[in-house]
Design an enzyme around this catalytic site. Structure first.
Site, PDB file in Angstrom:
ATOM      1  N   HIS A   1      40.145  -0.920 -24.086  1.00  9.70           N
ATOM      2  CA  HIS A   1      39.968  -2.057 -23.169  1.00  9.70           C
ATOM      3  C   HIS A   1      41.285  -2.738 -22.828  1.00  9.70           C
ATOM      4  CE1 HIS A   1      35.676  -2.146 -25.002  1.00  9.70           C
ATOM      5  NE2 HIS A   1      35.708  -1.394 -23.924  1.00  9.70           N
TER       6      HIS A   1
ATOM      7  N   CYS B   1      55.256  -9.966  -5.216  1.00  2.00           N
ATOM      8  CA  CYS B   1      54.524 -10.043  -3.943  1.00  2.00           C
ATOM      9  C   CYS B   1      53.729 -11.331  -3.757  1.00  2.00           C
ATOM     10  CB  CYS B   1      53.589  -8.826  -3.817  1.00  2.00           C
ATOM     11  SG  CYS B   1      52.081  -8.975  -4.815  1.00  2.00           S
TER      12      CYS B   1
ATOM     13  N   SER C   1      32.540  -2.397 -35.799  1.00  4.06           N
ATOM     14  CA  SER C   1      31.968  -2.515 -34.451  1.00  4.06           C
ATOM     15  C   SER C   1      30.462  -2.312 -34.500  1.00  4.06           C
ATOM     16  CB  SER C   1      32.573  -1.472 -33.505  1.00  4.06           C
ATOM     17  OG  SER C   1      31.941  -1.530 -32.234  1.00  4.06           O
ATOM     18  N   SER C   2      29.739  -3.162 -33.765  1.00  5.23           N
ATOM     19  CA  SER C   2      28.282  -2.987 -33.649  1.00  5.23           C
ATOM     20  C   SER C   2      27.969  -1.968 -32.552  1.00  5.23           C
ATOM     21  CB  SER C   2      27.614  -4.322 -33.329  1.00  5.23           C
ATOM     22  OG  SER C   2      28.097  -4.817 -32.090  1.00  5.23           O
TER      23      SER C   2
ATOM     24  N   ILE D   1      29.700  -4.884 -41.052  1.00  2.70           N
ATOM     25  CA  ILE D   1      28.768  -5.860 -41.618  1.00  2.70           C
ATOM     26  C   ILE D   1      27.706  -6.162 -40.561  1.00  2.70           C
ATOM     27  CG2 ILE D   1      28.507  -8.160 -42.610  1.00  2.70           C
ATOM     28  CD1 ILE D   1      31.530  -8.045 -43.305  1.00  2.70           C
TER      29      ILE D   1
END
Length: 292
Positions: free
Chosen positions: A141, A203, A241-242, A267
């Site tokens: 990400h 720009c 991570s879930s 967890i």
């Protein structure tokens, strides 16, 4: 191990039991049997570094507040949304950028050095794996430490942008209320109103962190690259991570299709629990150092 022991920050870590010796042995067996381990990490690996996650029971952002992360379309469309986002990010940056890797990050770095870890994919944007020294890695990400122009694509380091913010807002001050997972903080609309946002130096376009906001998609090239690394691997380990977000979950589905063994260290429940070979409910920084 060359892991340096750091004291974990447990403010944002959900309650859990200490590692069960039987589970430690099972994970040891899983890792020992793997020659080319594919690891995917999520926000749960960084909570011990003091960065909250979104979904953890009781301590995640969603449990503690009614705040929701900014959506890509809103950021692109609305100047006031960009102003609000950047004001919060400006206040939060000194603290966010000071976070350091914890023991779990360092263990995974060591596994890479030993040739055990084939590739690491992180869903986090906090650069803690980079700070730990991991190199065989994809930031799925993106990363908060890089900023780019939506119009011309020119890039700037987030640390450089902080100086532009300071120059444009010499007298602007705001007290922060709490910290969110991706580095911004809680500010009122009143506090944000007079905050000036710099434009692209090349720009004059709008600047955005090089991260995938909610509602945006990961590039096809990056997804294909990660699938290639997964195809070279012989097992998958999910750490912290879930797997609720599809951009990461798709790789677990691909691993299942290839019949790779999958272990989860997280967890709380995950989206993979029903098809993983092994599920452990422990702190990443407490269990990973026990694996040789």
């Amino acid at each position: 191990h060359s892991v340096s022991r750091t004291s974990p920050n447990l403010a944002f870590v959900p309650a859990c039991c200490p590692p069960d010796p039987v589970e430690v042995e099972e994970l040891q067996h899983f890792v020992s049997n793997s020659k080319k381990l594919f690891v995917m990490t999520g926000a749960g690996i960084s909570t011990e570094s003091g960065i909250p996650d979104y979904r953890s029971e009781g301590v995640g952002l969603y449990a503690r507040t009614d705040r929701r992360p900014i959506h890509h379309a809103e950021f692109v469309r609305s100047a006031s949304a960009r102003q609000r986002y950047w004001a919060r990010n400006f206040v939060g940056w000194p603290q966010f950028s000071s976070h350091q890797p914890n023991t779990a990050h360092l263990v995974l770095r060591d596994w890479e050095k030993l040739g055990k870890l084939h590739w690491l994919v992180t869903q986090n944007v906090d650069a803690l794996h980079t700070k730990a020294g991991s190199q065989r890695m994809t930031e799925l990400h993106g990363c908060m430490y890089r900023v780019f122009c939506l119009d011309c694509g020119d890039q700037i380091l987030r640390s450089e942008l902080q100086k532009h913010f300071e120059a444009l807002n010499p007298t602007w001050k705001a007290e922060a209320f709490g910290v969110a997972p991706d580095g911004d903080v809680f500010l009122t609309d009143e506090q944000v109103r007079n905050f000036q946002v710099p434009a692209c130096c090349k720009c004059g376009g709008n600047l955005k962190p090089e991260v995938t906001f909610f509602g945006d998609t990961v590039s096809r090239e990056k997804v294909d690259f990660v699938h290639e690394r997964l195809a070279e691997s012989d097992s998958m380990l999910v750490v912290g991570s879930s797997m609720q977000v599809y951009s990461g979950y798709r790789f677990a589905l691909a691993a299942r299709e290839k019949q790779l063994p999958i272990a989860i260290l997280n967890i709380g429940p995950t989206r993979l629990d029903h098809f993983a070979s092994l599920k452990l409910n422990s702190r990443c920084g407490e269990l990973l150092p026990l694996i040789v």
